[in-house]
Scaffold this motif. Structure first.
Motif, short mmCIF file in Angstrom:
data_model
loop_
_atom_site.label_atom_id
_atom_site.label_comp_id
_atom_site.label_asym_id
_atom_site.label_seq_id
_atom_site.Cartn_x
_atom_site.Cartn_y
_atom_site.Cartn_z
N LYS A 73 -46.15 23.51 -31.64
CA LYS A 73 -45.93 24.94 -31.39
C LYS A 73 -45.65 25.21 -29.91
O LYS A 73 -44.69 25.90 -29.57
N ASN A 74 -46.49 24.64 -29.05
CA ASN A 74 -46.35 24.93 -27.62
C ASN A 74 -45.09 24.33 -27.02
O ASN A 74 -44.39 24.98 -26.24
N VAL A 75 -44.80 23.09 -27.36
CA VAL A 75 -43.67 22.40 -26.74
C VAL A 75 -42.34 22.88 -27.31
O VAL A 75 -41.31 22.84 -26.63
N ALA A 77 -41.65 25.92 -27.77
CA ALA A 77 -41.34 27.08 -26.94
C ALA A 77 -41.17 26.71 -25.47
O ALA A 77 -40.39 27.35 -24.75
N ASN A 78 -41.88 25.65 -25.01
CA ASN A 78 -41.85 25.26 -23.60
C ASN A 78 -41.89 23.74 -23.47
O ASN A 78 -42.96 23.15 -23.32
N PRO A 79 -40.73 23.07 -23.52
CA PRO A 79 -40.69 21.60 -23.46
C PRO A 79 -41.34 21.02 -22.21
O PRO A 79 -41.82 19.88 -22.23
N ASP A 80 -41.36 21.78 -21.12
CA ASP A 80 -41.93 21.27 -19.87
C ASP A 80 -43.45 21.06 -19.96
O ASP A 80 -44.03 20.36 -19.13
N LEU A 138 -50.52 12.40 -33.35
CA LEU A 138 -50.17 13.06 -32.08
C LEU A 138 -48.90 12.46 -31.49
O LEU A 138 -48.03 13.19 -30.99
N THR A 139 -48.75 11.15 -31.54
CA THR A 139 -47.55 10.51 -30.98
C THR A 139 -46.32 10.84 -31.82
O THR A 139 -45.23 11.07 -31.28
N LYS A 140 -46.48 10.86 -33.14
CA LYS A 140 -45.33 11.21 -33.99
C LYS A 140 -44.93 12.67 -33.81
O LYS A 140 -43.74 13.00 -33.84
N ALA A 141 -45.92 13.54 -33.62
CA ALA A 141 -45.61 14.94 -33.33
C ALA A 141 -44.85 15.07 -32.01
O ALA A 141 -43.99 15.94 -31.85
N SER A 142 -45.17 14.19 -31.06
CA SER A 142 -44.51 14.22 -29.76
C SER A 142 -43.01 13.97 -29.89
O SER A 142 -42.19 14.63 -29.25
N PHE A 143 -42.64 13.02 -30.72
CA PHE A 143 -41.22 12.74 -30.93
C PHE A 143 -40.59 13.77 -31.87
O PHE A 143 -39.41 14.12 -31.73
N ALA A 144 -41.38 14.26 -32.83
CA ALA A 144 -40.85 15.24 -33.78
C ALA A 144 -40.42 16.52 -33.08
O ALA A 144 -39.39 17.11 -33.42
N TYR A 275 -39.01 20.98 -40.85
CA TYR A 275 -40.17 21.65 -40.27
C TYR A 275 -39.90 22.15 -38.85
O TYR A 275 -40.10 23.33 -38.53
N ILE A 276 -39.43 21.26 -37.98
CA ILE A 276 -39.13 21.65 -36.60
C ILE A 276 -37.94 22.61 -36.56
O ILE A 276 -37.91 23.55 -35.76
#
Length: 415
Positions: A73-75, A77-80, A138-144, A275-276
């Motif tokens: 959700k957060n990333v 909206a704000n990838p940084d 968490l790592t898979k969500a990071s790439f997703a 989803y994304i």
């Protein structure tokens, strides 16, 4: 031809194909894993293992306090803010571990038959999901969140292959393979898998940053309770069946559902790819987000029905793969053949409700689905035995498929 070319070039379609290929490749590896471990343990011990795993998976949804979903959700909206969210998630996984371990150990102690598995083995099994599996999420969500499906494919294949490799090693070196021996190997494979996934993520996306990210307790709890409810809807029946009908019956049901769930890989691939996309489209227009799902829904239905037919027609091969001791699983698999369709419809409606701003309605539906599972399952098991276990799962899903889409329809009228 233009429509076909446009479909071919669609980023969503490409990701969906990658995710589906990913899940299919995982099925090949995990099918070999499931065949080996279920044959070696037998229905009773496999039922106990599946029950512990079910409890720990449900509990693991509170590990990290919804950090994987919060990151998405957060990333989005704000990838940084990615590195802060990654570091924050890792810290929360470690902080929530002790309390969850105590709770889940107590639950396992109440459900699991005495003298079947040691206390240390239960702790090892639970720890794998509370820490190592959560790190994988968490790592898979990071790439997703960056729509990098190929990187997720690498993580999934390496980690599932590691699990299979360690099972093969355990079978080779163990004298009289049992749950207590497997717990040790299972723990080591989980540790190595999580270590690889985290180092791989750091290499491609950067080091986690352990400051600058505020704790979102309310949002994290909401995500956790939702994910735990969904996990309960999927897995809570396994320990209940073991407690009510015995470990052997629980083993038959556990392997039957695992096979059906594995056959739902194409459906899961479509849902995961979208989803994304729903999040990003909904930032521009909620109406377009719903329109996207309605365009995909016919394809999802066709894929689901094909999976259902294959599940029903190929169920007879189970005793050949797993041995005659699993003959009872054939009928259970056939009874569950409509699961991919209901799962796809339910998953689509829940994803839409989150992305179009109907989070409260989604939360109510998801929690209600897990709560209603208990009485329906209990009554079904009491009256119809194993037959009731299969139909209770389908009935609960069907009820909340209707509920989810009714809310989506009403919301659509207001756009």
């Amino acid at each position: 031809m233009k429509k076909l070319k446009k479909l071919h070039q669609s980023h969503t379609v490409k990701n969906s194909l990658i995710y589906t290929s990913d899940f299919i490749l995982q099925i090949v590896v995990l099918a070999a894993y499931a065949v080996l471990i279920s044959r070696e343990l037998g229905p009773a011990s496999y039922g106990v293992f599946a029950s512990i795993a079910a409890l720990s998976i449900i509990g693991s949804m509170f590990a990290g306090w919804g950090c994987d979903q919060t990151l998405i959700k957060n990333v989005s909206a704000n990838p940084d803010g990615f590195r802060q969210n990654l570091g924050h998630g890792l810290l929360l996984i470690l902080l929530t571990y002790p309390v969850l371990l105590a709770v889940l150990y107590g639950a396992a102690y109440l459900v699991i038959p005495n003298n079947v598995v040691s206390s240390l083995s239960i702790v090892l099994f639970i720890t794998v999901d509370l820490i190592f599996t959560k790190i994988l999420f968490l790592t898979k969500a990071s790439f997703a969140v960056f729509e990098r499906a190929k990187n997720q494919l690498v993580i999934n294949l390496v980690t599932t292959s590691t699990k299979l490799l360690f099972l093969l090693l355990a079978l080779k070196v163990s004298d009289g393979f049992n749950l207590n021996q497997w717990a040790f190997w299972y723990f080591i494979s989980g540790l190595l898998s999580a270590s690889f996934a985290l180092s791989y993520t750091i290499k491609h996306l950067g080091l986690p940053k352990f400051s600058g990210c505020t704790t979102e307790f309310v949002l994290g709890f909401q995500f956790s309770i939702e994910q735990a409810s969904l996990a309960s809807l999927k897995d809570l029946d396994k320990p209940i069946i073991v407690a009510m009908l015995g470990a052997e019956q629980g083993g038959h049901f556990a392997i039957a559902f695992r096979l059906v769930d594995a056959a739902s890989a194409p459906v899961r691939g479509i849902l995961y790819a979208l989803y994304i996309k729903y999040f990003k489209v909904s930032y521009v227009s909620k109406k377009d987000s719903v329109a996207l799902s309605l365009k995909v829904l016919p394809y999802l239905t066709v894929v689901s029905l094909i999976a259902a037919v294959l599940i029903y027609c190929l169920a007879w091969t189970i005793p050949i793969l797993l041995g005659d001791q699993y003959q009872a699983a054939v009928v259970i698999v056939q009874q569950l053949c409509l699961y991919p369709l209901l799962f796809g419809l339910f998953g689509t409606s829940m994803d839409l409700l989150r992305t179009i701003g109907k989070q409260f309605a989604r939360t109510v539906i998801v929690i209600a689905s897990s709560v209603i599972t208990l009485p329906i399952l209990y009554l079904s098991l009491s009256q119809f035995g194993m037959l009731g276990a299969s139909f209770s799962k389908l009935i609960v899903l069907a009820i909340f498929v209707v509920a989810g889409w009714l809310v989506v329809y009403k919301a659509k009228l207001t756009f």
